[in-house]
Design a protein around this motif. Structure first.
Motif, PDB file in Angstrom:
ATOM      1  N   ALA A  39      46.869  43.644  47.256  1.00 52.76           N
ATOM      2  CA  ALA A  39      45.547  43.112  47.253  1.00 52.76           C
ATOM      3  C   ALA A  39      45.035  42.814  45.631  1.00 52.76           C
ATOM      4  CB  ALA A  39      44.683  43.932  48.373  1.00 52.76           C
ATOM      5  N   ALA A  40      45.383  44.311  45.467  1.00 53.85           N
ATOM      6  CA  ALA A  40      44.869  45.195  43.943  1.00 53.85           C
ATOM      7  C   ALA A  40      45.625  43.431  42.885  1.00 53.85           C
ATOM      8  CB  ALA A  40      45.303  46.175  43.246  1.00 53.85           C
ATOM      9  N   VAL A  41      46.417  43.385  43.394  1.00 50.59           N
ATOM     10  CA  VAL A  41      47.298  42.551  42.213  1.00 50.59           C
ATOM     11  C   VAL A  41      46.468  40.394  42.600  1.00 50.59           C
ATOM     12  CG1 VAL A  41      49.761  40.804  41.617  1.00 50.59           C
ATOM     13  CG2 VAL A  41      49.734  43.486  41.764  1.00 50.59           C
ATOM     14  N   ILE A  93      37.453  49.335  40.498  1.00 54.86           N
ATOM     15  CA  ILE A  93      37.261  48.107  39.059  1.00 54.86           C
ATOM     16  C   ILE A  93      37.615  47.948  39.316  1.00 54.86           C
ATOM     17  CG2 ILE A  93      37.769  48.651  36.947  1.00 54.86           C
ATOM     18  CD1 ILE A  93      38.914  51.538  37.298  1.00 54.86           C
ATOM     19  N   LEU A  94      38.668  46.778  39.665  1.00 58.44           N
ATOM     20  CA  LEU A  94      38.736  45.174  40.061  1.00 58.44           C
ATOM     21  C   LEU A  94      38.023  44.366  40.621  1.00 58.44           C
ATOM     22  CD1 LEU A  94      43.091  44.534  39.980  1.00 58.44           C
ATOM     23  CD2 LEU A  94      41.262  43.622  37.827  1.00 58.44           C
ATOM     24  N   ALA A 138      30.769  37.521  38.468  1.00 58.15           N
ATOM     25  CA  ALA A 138      30.234  36.778  39.028  1.00 58.15           C
ATOM     26  C   ALA A 138      28.645  36.708  39.180  1.00 58.15           C
ATOM     27  CB  ALA A 138      30.529  36.565  40.953  1.00 58.15           C
ATOM     28  N   SER A 139      28.428  34.462  38.619  1.00 58.73           N
ATOM     29  CA  SER A 139      26.969  34.707  38.347  1.00 58.73           C
ATOM     30  C   SER A 139      25.806  35.089  39.676  1.00 58.73           C
ATOM     31  CB  SER A 139      26.595  34.035  38.341  1.00 58.73           C
ATOM     32  OG  SER A 139      27.707  32.457  38.492  1.00 58.73           O
ATOM     33  N   THR A 179      43.235  36.476  40.678  1.00 62.31           N
ATOM     34  CA  THR A 179      41.830  35.528  40.623  1.00 62.31           C
ATOM     35  C   THR A 179      41.118  35.442  39.769  1.00 62.31           C
ATOM     36  OG1 THR A 179      42.419  35.704  42.937  1.00 62.31           O
ATOM     37  CG2 THR A 179      40.401  34.911  42.948  1.00 62.31           C
ATOM     38  N   LEU A 180      41.011  37.082  39.482  1.00 63.23           N
ATOM     39  CA  LEU A 180      39.982  37.186  38.458  1.00 63.23           C
ATOM     40  C   LEU A 180      40.820  36.554  37.286  1.00 63.23           C
ATOM     41  CD1 LEU A 180      38.770  40.414  38.596  1.00 63.23           C
ATOM     42  CD2 LEU A 180      37.643  38.515  39.345  1.00 63.23           C
ATOM     43  N   LEU A 181      42.079  36.633  36.466  1.00 61.65           N
ATOM     44  CA  LEU A 181      42.901  35.676  35.396  1.00 61.65           C
ATOM     45  C   LEU A 181      42.731  34.563  35.557  1.00 61.65           C
ATOM     46  CD1 LEU A 181      45.742  37.907  34.686  1.00 61.65           C
ATOM     47  CD2 LEU A 181      43.367  38.131  33.939  1.00 61.65           C
ATOM     48  N   MET A 182      42.998  33.591  36.312  1.00 58.59           N
ATOM     49  CA  MET A 182      42.422  32.521  36.602  1.00 58.59           C
ATOM     50  C   MET A 182      40.953  31.731  36.410  1.00 58.59           C
ATOM     51  SD  MET A 182      45.422  31.757  37.001  1.00 58.59           S
ATOM     52  CE  MET A 182      45.420  29.587  37.350  1.00 58.59           C
TER      53      MET A 182
END
Lengths: 99, 270, 648
Positions: free
Chosen positions: C635-637, B115-116, B124-125, C642-645
């Motif tokens: 890896a998920a974390v 999911i992530l 992402a664009s 990364t997404l959060l940042m």
């Protein structure tokens, strides 16, 4: 269709491969799952190559293939030699590294 | 494959191809991890890889597409099959989980990860695709070659060294040095008598020369099959062909036929 | 002429090297070699002295720069000598008395098989002591200071086969160490304050230095002086140091080394003049020690220990005088010189007595020896008269001046110090008369077999107590021993008078030490009269106690003060209770602290780490697939992070 779908497919295949690594005990199948993950990555690289309009992504995928080939050769050799001595190919049985 | 298919936007044909083959690829991947027999897994994976090769071609990576088929499906997967035949041949794998909590953790991690990952891609664009028209203008193989032998020449050389090392490593790992003297025939027979399990040589397969296939067990005097007569690998796979019933049935049919014939002939006499 | 100064030190040093490294080949002649080098040093000192006398008073300082010792940036230490009137006085005393004692030792140590080594040590001592008084900077002085400490240690423990001697040597060494620490700190302070150690620049720069720094340096120097000169509170080693051979006691522990503290204070006079608080500390130490030593001297039955108490007391006088400033420096040194004569003479006399009495030291087993040892009796008697301050003899002149100077300090302080000095003079007369009477007069107690008394554990029973008792045959000592005693007796008689003619000694020293006349609240003649009166009182008291009544062969139990004095006024008990026990408790507490806190923290950390690891070990179950799950989770974390940042 937007080519970004290739990336979604790659992510999906990668996740499936990872799940396979986690749930299968046969070392050979685990190895196959790893190959699946590598291929998913390759797909993503190829898609990126198209996205950026240069061939560097393809080069990376090419190198990945070479490395994967080397890895398979050595990995399978290890599996064979483990099977010879322990008469099993289960990754759970090779748990001697614990304390 | 014209250069038009390498434009930024995929054509409708490519979309159709993607949706059909993509579904098949996912199904192949799923069956790789879910099928019990390693052979089936390997074949499913080979199918997925062929589909991926097609996708490479569709993305303008002609060289890679061909290499994918030749190297991966042709060489690597066949190597897998060889090894499966060599070692992973006993019974089908049980999918029952033995590690406590492993399945739940795997599901949670896998789901979360997937999911992530997908969320990341969606976030992402990635709207703008340049296409490979320009890069492949002089030919895909030529373009790759130019890069490999200029920009990536060191990496290329190193992977060459890696391959050689891997080949040697595989030989070293699988080569078995005989560390002890081979047992003589006399010692083997002495060991058999000492064990007391099976003093005589193992019985041969086949019964009365009617069947001499290796997967047909020999029959004991009472007509039941003896598993000892069959190779343990076949025993392990459950691939024993029991022909004892068949033989009896065949005998019966033979008797019947002869009786019929006799009867017919008797009737004919009468 | 200057070039001879280094030879003064070099001669005995060469003797020491020759004797200590020469091996057994020199056994037969070793004592003469040692004596020769000592005499050579004295022979070098005499022309230097005449040279100095021939110059003007202001020109009487000679310098010799030998070589640069430690030239490191601003840290310049030289091996250089300075010979002025103060040093010259010491050089003459050291080489003169030293040579006499070398000659005496030839007879005294005749039967000792390690005699060569003994003379080597004596020469080593002479070299170190001369270095001490000739150095032109404090660092070189420190070398000599340590050198005399080493020689003292070696000589106290010369009869090392006796456990008591070995212990006494160690004790002296350790106690001296405390004082040496003071000197080294003082030198460091000097370097940080003045940037140099040379006497001239240091003492010349005193005027521009704050009083606090001077006081600190002064107190550290006082600590050093206390250690070397056996002053309270570092006095405890001197009594035990009498375990050494008697010539050693005479030379090192009476005439020369123990006066090094007085030299140090006098030499550093400018510093003390600028630090009145430090001076007060000096006079307090001197006054306390002069009474302390005198009281201890009254109670001891061991003749050498009684004399050791006396030495302590007399050095107390000198320290007191040195603490008085310019009115006292010259008298301190004068008393030092006269004391060097008469105390060395007394010790040599005591050695002569012991020599004739089978090395018996307990005065209660002497008595009536004047008939058997006439020369010893006469020389000892002259020394006795000198020390108690009999008018006309040397002790009279020097001690009387010190008492005057103490009164001249002025105010209440002056009365207290003067009173203490007077009281000390009385006690001196008492204990010296006691020694005299018990040794040379009265009944001949040595004829009877001794009865070892359990009440007196400090006196070791003589070896012959077990078999039949054969009384000793007291006899006069050989010429080699009596001649030095006679010469020293002459010095004891004459020195004071000679020095006092026209204040010759004071004038001689004045360019170095400064001098100003004190103005005591009483007239000089009144003080002199008082001194003579208390002296007579002391003698009379001793006569009534020890001359009229027979002296018991076994020491009576005595009063509380007597018993305390026999135990050196409980100094060792004090040291044991406070320093040894306290130190032990402190270290035990520190060990406990180390165990519980430091080790506890370490072990606690280790234990908690172990526990944590035990928990974490559960994660390491050896199954590759578990590890794979952890990797995937990680890896998920990472992706989530990364997404959060990116989101942020």
């Amino acid at each position: 269709m937007n080519p970004v779908n290739y990336l979604y497919l790659a992510a999906l295949l990668f996740t499936i491969g990872a799940a396979g690594v986690l749930i299968r005990r046969n070392a050979i199948v685990v190895f196959m799952c790893i190959e699946l993950m590598l291929n998913a990555c390759n797909l993503a690289f190829v898609a990126f190559s198209r996205m950026h309009g240069n061939l560097d992504g393809q080069i990376i995928a090419f190198f990945t293939m070479v490395v994967a080939a080397a890895e398979v050769v050595v990995g399978l050799a290890i599996i064979v030699s483990i099977f010879r001595t322990r008469h099993t190919a289960s990754v759970d049985d090779a748990s001697l590294m614990k304390l | 494959m014209t250069t038009t298919s390498l434009a930024a936007e995929a054509s409708t044909g490519e979309a159709v191809q993607f949706w059909i083959l993509g579904t098949v690829a996912v199904l192949g991947a799923l069956s790789t991890i879910l099928l019990k027999r390693a052979v089936h897994s390997a074949l499913s994976l080979a199918g997925t890889m062929i589909i991926l090769a097609v996708f490479y071609l569709a993305n303008g990576a002609y060289f890679l597409g061909v290499v994918q088929i030749v190297v991966y499906t042709g060489a690597i997967m066949m190597l897998f099959l060889f090894v499966v035949m060599l070692v992973g041949v006993t019974a089908a794998d049980s999918l029952k989980e033995t590690l406590k909590g492993q399945r739940w953790l795997a599901a949670a991690c896998g789901l979360g990860f997937g999911i992530l990952l997908i969320a990341g891609i969606g976030n992402a664009s990635l709207k703008h695709f340049n296409g490979l028209g320009e890069a492949n203008a002089g030919g895909n193989v030529q373009g790759l070659a130019a890069l490999i032998f200029t920009k990536y020449v060191f990496a290329f050389e190193v992977t060459g060294a890696l391959l050689i090392t891997a080949a040697v490593g595989a030989m070293v790992l699988t080569h078995r040095e005989r560390t002890e003297r081979a047992r003589t025939q006399r010692e083997q027979s002495e060991a058999r008598i000492r064990d007391g399990k099976q003093v005589t040589p193992l019985p041969a397969p086949g019964v009365y020369a009617r069947h001499n296939a290796v997967d047909v067990p020999g029959l004991l005097p009472d007509g039941t099959p003896s598993e000892l007569t069959v190779n343990p690998t076949l025993r392990g796979r459950g691939q024993i062909r029991d022909v004892s019933g068949e033989s009896l049935a065949e005998l019966k049919a033979l008797e019947q036929r002869s009786e019929e014939r006799l009867g017919r002939s008797e009737e004919a006499k009468r | 002429m200057e070039n001879l100064i280094a030879l003064l030190v070099a001669a005995p040093l060469a003797g020491a090297a020759l004797l200590l490294c020469g091996g057994r080949r020199l056994d037969r002649a070793g004592h003469w070699i040692g004596t020769l080098f000592a005499l050579a040093s004295f022979a070098l000192a005499v022309p230097l002295f005449t040279e100095l006398l021939g110059r003007d008073a202001e020109q009487r300082t000679l310098h010799q720069h030998l070589f640069s010792w430690i030239p490191v940036g601003g840290f310049q230490a030289d091996v250089a000598f300075q010979l002025d009137q103060l040093s010259m006085t010491f050089v003459l005393l050291i080489t003169g008395v030293g040579s006499l004692i070398h000659i005496y030792s030839v007879g005294y140590m005749e039967h000792d098989e390690r005699r060569r080594r003994f003379f080597g040590y004596l020469n080593l001592f002479l070299a170190a002591m001369l270095l001490l008084v000739l150095a032109d900077n404090y660092l070189l002085l420190y070398v000599g200071w340590e050198g005399v400490g080493l020689a003292s240690y070696l000589l106290i423990g010369f009869w090392q086969h006796k456990p008591s001697a070995a212990t006494a040597a160690k004790k002296a060494f350790l106690v001296n160490r405390v004082g040496d620490m003071g000197l080294s700190i003082a030198i460091m302070l000097m370097f940080t304050t003045f940037g140099t150690f040379a006497f001239g620049p240091v003492l010349g720069a005193v005027g521009e230095t704050s009083e606090g720094k001077l006081t600190a340096i002064g107190l550290m120097l006082l600590l050093a002086a206390c250690g070397k000169s056996a002053q309270v509170p570092l006095q405890s080693w001197l009594g035990d140091a009498m375990e050494g051979p008697t010539p050693v006691s005479a030379l090192i522990h009476a005439a020369t080394m123990v006066t090094a503290g007085v030299y140090l204070i006098t030499r550093s006079g400018a510093i003390f003049n600028g630090a009145p608080d430090a001076q007060t500390a000096v006079v307090v130490v001197g006054a306390v020690t002069l009474l302390f030593g005198a009281i201890v001297g009254c109670a001891k039955d061991d003749i050498k220990k009684a004399l050791a108490g006396s030495t302590m007391s007399q050095i107390g006088y000198m320290i007191l005088a040195a603490g008085l400033g310019p009115i006292g420096y010259a008298f301190a040194i004068m008393h030092l010189v006269t004391h060097g004569f008469f105390k060395a003479g007394l010790f040599l006399g005591a050695g002569s007595v012991m020599h004739g009495m089978n090395d018996e030291v307990d005065m209660r087993r002497y008595g009536g020896l004047r008939k058997y040892m006439p020369v010893t009796f006469i020389t000892f008697g002259l020394g006795y008269l000198a020390i108690i301050g009999f008018p006309g003899l040397s002790g009279f002149f020097s001690k009387d001046k010190i008492i005057e100077a103490a009164f001249a300090k002025g105010g209440t302080e002056g009365w207290i110090l003067g009173g203490a000095a007077l009281l000390g003079a009385a006690i001196t007369a008492f204990y010296m008369t006691r020694v005299m009477l018990m040794t040379f007069f009265g009944e001949e107690r040595w004829r009877k077999a001794p009865t070892p008394s359990p009440a007196e554990p400090s006196v070791e029973p003589a070896a012959e107590t077990r078999g039949e008792y054969t009384p000793p045959h007291p006899h006069e000592s050989p010429k080699s021993m009596t001649i030095p005693m006679i010469l020293l007796a002459v010095g004891s008689v004459a020195a004071g008078g000679l020095f006092s003619i026209n204040e010759a000694f004071v004038k001689w020293l004045e360019p170095v030490t400064d001098f100003e006349h004190g103005h005591p609240p009483l007239s000089a003649s009144a003080i002199t009269t008082a001194t003579i009166v208390v002296m007579v009182l002391g003698v009379a008291l001793a006569y009534f106690q020890y001359g009229r009544k027979p002296v018991p062969a076994v020491a009576p139990r005595g009063s509380l003060l007597t018993r305390a004095a026999r135990r050196d006024l409980l100094q060792d008990d004090f040291n044991h209770a406070v320093l040894v026990r306290g130190g032990g408790e402190l270290t035990r507490a520190l060990v406990q602290l180390d165990h519980s806190v430091v080790d506890g923290a370490v072990r606690g950390t280790a234990a908690s780490m172990g526990g944590l690891s035990g928990r974490l070990r559960q994660v390491q179950n050896g199954f590759a697939r578990s590890y794979a799950v952890q990797m995937l989770g990680g890896a998920a974390v990472l992706i989530a992070a990364t997404l959060l940042m990116r989101g942020v």
